[in-house]
Write an enzyme that holds these catalytic residues in place. Structure first.
Site, short mmCIF file in Angstrom:
data_model
loop_
_atom_site.label_atom_id
_atom_site.label_comp_id
_atom_site.label_asym_id
_atom_site.label_seq_id
_atom_site.Cartn_x
_atom_site.Cartn_y
_atom_site.Cartn_z
N ASP A 89 42.92 36.83 42.06
CA ASP A 89 42.35 37.83 42.96
C ASP A 89 41.48 37.22 44.05
O ASP A 89 41.19 37.86 45.05
CB ASP A 89 41.42 38.79 42.18
CG ASP A 89 42.18 39.65 41.21
OD1 ASP A 89 43.24 40.16 41.58
OD2 ASP A 89 41.69 39.81 40.08
C1 BGC Z 1 38.38 39.61 38.70
C2 BGC Z 1 37.43 38.56 38.96
C3 BGC Z 1 37.12 38.40 40.40
C4 BGC Z 1 36.85 39.73 41.00
C5 BGC Z 1 36.53 39.63 42.44
C6 BGC Z 1 38.27 40.84 39.54
O1 BGC Z 1 39.47 41.51 39.54
O2 BGC Z 1 38.15 39.95 37.40
O3 BGC Z 1 37.87 37.39 38.38
O4 BGC Z 1 36.03 37.56 40.52
O5 BGC Z 1 37.94 40.55 40.86
O6 BGC Z 1 35.56 40.53 42.85
C1 NOJ Z 2 40.85 39.48 36.45
C2 NOJ Z 2 41.84 40.48 36.87
O1 NOJ Z 2 41.75 41.61 36.06
C3 NOJ Z 2 43.20 39.89 36.79
O2 NOJ Z 2 44.15 40.81 37.24
C4 NOJ Z 2 43.25 38.63 37.63
O3 NOJ Z 2 44.51 38.12 37.53
C5 NOJ Z 2 42.19 37.66 37.23
N1 NOJ Z 2 40.94 38.29 37.28
C6 NOJ Z 2 42.18 36.41 38.08
O4 NOJ Z 2 41.61 36.58 39.32
#
Ligand code: BGC
Ligand code: NOJ
Length: 818
Positions: free
Chosen positions: A487
């Site tokens: 993400d």
């Molecule tokens: C993820 C995190 C990431 C965040 C960004 C979430 O979906 O769990 O890993 O840091 O998005 O704000």
């Molecule tokens: C947590 C998010 O829920 C997942 O979809 C994503 O792949 C990981 N963060 C890595 O950024």
């Protein structure tokens, strides 16, 4: 250092001191009524939706930690001393303390001033309530006069409003107290037809429903004035902060044991019959009264516990293993499977790291979670697939999240994460392998939930594949869009505004940022799609997928290989990301694992080379970090990934979700030792001995463990609700132990460490139970080349499906060196 121990017999983790490094939690409830509970009885409950129907109040990010819970107080009415049987919130010196977190139950026991208390918390199956059964024993030589107080603080339903809209909240709280039952009915006068209730098995000496009356002005939960004085205020809340507290007086003879039951529940009334008498403002209680009466009884609690045990026996009985490694057995047989069910129930909504007010379920997350629970609840997995795919867009793309209540997709956390559609293909194919339910592909499913847009589910998968193919960049690799699995790799974002969300802010147009990760993921999905299409006799799609797969592999080989590992991406300007040419972020974990899983580089040694680079550059004693070297400054063109201090989260943290991809890769190339080694580095049970470093619960996975660049290397964060649960389960069971359901049977293809002599397992698949034993010579490695199935030799390593399901099948597999 440990803070407890595993009781595998009872399927419990036993915490032996209350001051764990962080609150260690468990979940109550399996369906509509859910709650989280810490080892000191902190936590909260909600009905279906942790934001919109929250029953009890909880304070995140508070000091001390973990404020708000299912509190009890005991008071010695002779001496005036008082304490909390769960240690919190009074925090007295405890003589003895024990918390047993089990499957859907938590039992907190302690002893103070010669009084033993054991409280069992459980949500009975199929009910919208929780019971706390407190068993009090007077272990003194003399009689004891004891006051027992309960205490919960009501949340005014919408947890977000509850935590922010005080100008309104302070004037809306309403309760009723009738026959010793406390009813919370804020907003019941207007548009809510639901209420909460809190009952006790005993006649009351008093009660309180106004927080200030119970605590006293300027006091905290650690020394409520009512508990201190031993006299309840019989307060009736009007506005301010409604609570529920019962006061019970008990005389306990020496050695005497008494059960006191508290029950807390949620109920709804038909809108036209919500008041009784009609025209009044009083809650109609005829519907809920029988339920309240029933669960005030201790024998009902016993029955609920037994039913719950049977429920978990059944779910966990789907797959059981016995191997030479206790950590693997414990996680696969109990805790990892349990965590997979919890992530199924809660998605990413409510934990100590997810506040329950973030909206929605992730499209990508939900598809991956399914990999970990499909074998236990295939019918529910089917429904989940239909729900998810109904949010898919006509383009084949996806909303990144959808609302569990309305099941509609939304853009609240951004959109255009171009990996999303491919995960749907993988989830459906996992479901088909498990169930053989080809009919699901013919289910009529809409796009974007729009009536009239229904097409067979199969068509959704075809569009998912086309979505990627219609969005290729200059190197023939998939365009990344907003980001891919990672993400935080926001290659089109260029955010310079403080506080702006990387996930929702505008993406810059005109660039051509590409993802090698999506290329690998797509290759995997295309293989699955080829099989799905070929079974339907859809030669056209088979041909397209084969061609697309070949082209994608060629693109990765030509532009995704860096010399010793797979590259990660190309940025907006076309510069490479995840290459030796970069100053920082030279190698990323994600494409290494995924590419090998997709079979890329297996024929020419690149797969092994990529895995060797992971070992050399990314592996640490606490797990494999996401990238190296960590980004030490903000890179405008890379986005959020470079916002985290080195060693945390996506910036070189051990992002545990990704580690199983490398384990699977190692298993595929036949390195069983390497696969198990990585598995154990992040296995919570194997890390139990370093709980003071790990700090999160030793019975469930956390999303992240701080990487080697962080001062807190080895410290876990964000336990419970993470895709890590599903992927580790898949890596351990399907790749290290190699028991993989396939369309025509059960494949037995372990990749074991050299010093094992085998293992045994039982697996339920499509109504048949397989008893599997795998043997091999210690010191050797190799693969299963033939099987003995019910005494008959079968060539290859797939146990064919029986003509009729329902019986048991004995499978003996021998591993031989090539
Ligand atoms: C993820 C995190 C990431 C965040 C960004 C979430 O979906 O769990 O890993 O840091 O998005 O704000
Ligand atoms: C947590 C998010 O829920 C997942 O979809 C994503 O792949 C990981 N963060 C890595 O950024």
């Amino acid at each position: 250092m440990r803070f407890g121990y595993f009781d595998d017999e009872r399927r419990e983790y036993v915490i032996t001191r209350p001051d764990t490094p962080l609150p260690w939690i468990n979940y109550l409830g399996t369906d509509d009524y859910l709650g989280l509970i810490s080892n000191t009885a902190g936590g909260y409950s909600f009905y279906r939706d942790a934001r919109l129907r929250r029953l009890t109040r909880y304070r995140y990010n508070n000091a001390p930690l973990d404020v708000g819970g299912r509190y009890l107080y005991l008071r010695d009415d002779d001496s005036g001393a008082f304490w909390s049987p769960s240690w919190q919130p009074v925090q007295q010196e405890v003589e003895e303390y024990e918390c047993r977190h089990g499957l859907g139950t938590t039992i907190i026991g302690s002893r103070s001033a010669g009084i033993r208390t054991e409280t069992t918390y459980v949500v009975p199956l199929g009910e919208t309530l929780e019971v706390w059964r407190t068993r009090l024993t007077n272990e003194r030589e003399t009689a004891a006069r004891i006051s027992l107080f309960s205490a919960v603080e009501w949340c005014l339903w919408d947890a977000n409003d509850d935590a922010t809209n005080f100008q309104r909240n302070y004037s809306i709280g309403e309760v009723e107290v009738e026959d010793g039952v406390i009813y919370h009915k804020t907003e019941y006068r207007e548009r809510r037809d639901h209420f909460a209730w809190f009952a006790c098995s005993e006649p009351l000496a008093g009660f309180d429903t106004q927080r200030e009356a119970f605590l006293g002005p300027y006091r905290g939960w650690d020394r409520p004035v009512v508990v201190e004085t031993g006299v309840a205020g019989d307060s009736l809340a009007h506005g301010w902060q409604p609570i529920g507290s019962h006061h019970v007086r008990l005389d306990l003879a020496p050695g005497e044991t008494r059960d006191i039951v508290f029950a807390l529940g949620y109920a709804e009334n038909p809108p036209e019959a919500k008041f009784d008498p009609p025209g009044s403002q009083r809650i109609a209680k005829a519907g809920v009264r029988p339920v309240i009466e029933r669960y005030r009884r201790s024998d009902e609690v016993e029955r609920a516990l037994t039913e719950l045990r049977v429920h978990w026996d059944d779910l966990l009985g789907t797959f059981r293993v016995r191997t030479p490694n206790e950590h693997l057995d414990r996680m696969v047989n109990i805790w990892n499977a349990y965590q997979c069910m919890v992530t199924f129930n809660l998605s990413r909504s409510a934990s100590l790291f997810e506040s329950g007010i973030g909206r929605g379920m992730g499209f990508r997350d939900s598809n991956q979670d399914l990999l970990g629970f499909v074998h236990m609840v295939p019918e529910r997995a089917r429904q989940r697939i239909l729900d998810i795919s109904a949010t898919q867009l006509p383009s084949g793309g996806a909303y990144h999240q959808y609302q569990p209540l309305t099941k509609r997709g939304n853009d609240a956390v951004g959109s255009g994460f171009n990996d999303d559609p491919a995960w749907l293909v993988l989830a459906v194919s996992a479901y088909l392998r498990e169930t053989g339910d080809e009919a699901v592909l013919d289910e009529a499913v809409p796009f974007d939930n729009r009536p009239g847009s229904e097409v067979p589910l199969y068509e959704h998968l075809v569009r998912a594949v086309d979505y990627t193919l219609e969005r290729l960049g200059p190197h023939g690799l998939p365009l990344i869009g907003r980001a891919d699995w990672n993400d935080c790799l926001n290659l089109n974002c260029f955010s310079q505004t403080p506080g702006e969300s990387f996930q929702t802010t505008e993406n810059r147009e005109g660039g051509a940022a590409e993802s090698v990760f999506i290329a690998a993921l797509f290759t995997l999905a295309a293989k699955e799609m080829t099989e799905i299409a070929s079974r339907r006799g859809d030669q056209d799609v088979v041909d397209r997928c084969r061609q697309a797969e070949a082209d994608m592999v060629a693109a990765v080989e030509a532009h995704g290989w860096d010399g010793a590992w797979f590259r990660r991406a190309y940025d907006y300007m076309g510069n490479v990301v995840g290459s030796a040419q970069n100053e920082e972020g030279q190698i990323f974990i994600e494409p290494q694992g995924l590419a090998v899983m997709a079979g890329i580089g297996l024929a020419d040694g690149r797969a092994e080379q990529a895995l060797a680079s992971v070992r050399e550059r990314l592996a640490t004693t606490h797990g494999i970090v996401l990238l190296q070297p960590a980004f030490t400054r903000y890179y405008l063109e890379l986005g959020e990934i470079s916002t985290y201090p080195p060693g945390y989260k996506e910036n070189a943290g051990i992002f545990c979700h990704t580690n199983p991809w490398v384990m699977i890769g190692e298993a595929i190339v036949g390195n069983g030792d390497g696969a198990l080694d990585y598995y154990l580095r992040i296995n919570p049970s194997a890390r139990e001995a370093i709980s003071d470093i790990h700090r999160c619960e030793p019975y469930v996975y956390a999303q992240m463990i701080a990487g080697g660049d962080a001062p807190t290397h080895g410290e876990a964060k964000n336990s419970w609700l993470t895709g890590t649960a599903a992927w580790n389960f898949v890596a351990a069971t399907q790749w290290i132990l190699g028991i993989r359901p396939e369309r025509d049977g059960l494949r037995i293809d372990p990749s074991l460490p050299a010093d094992w002599e085998g293992f045994s397992a039982t697996r339920r698949l499509r109504g048949t139970r397989y008893h599997i034993t795998v043997t091999k010579q210690r010191g050797s490695s190799g693969r299963v080349r033939s099987l003995v199935v019910d005494g008959r030799v079968v060539q290859g390593n797939v146990v064919p499906l029986p003509a009729t399901a329902g019986g048991t099948i004995k499978v003996e597999a021998v591993i031989e060196s090539a």
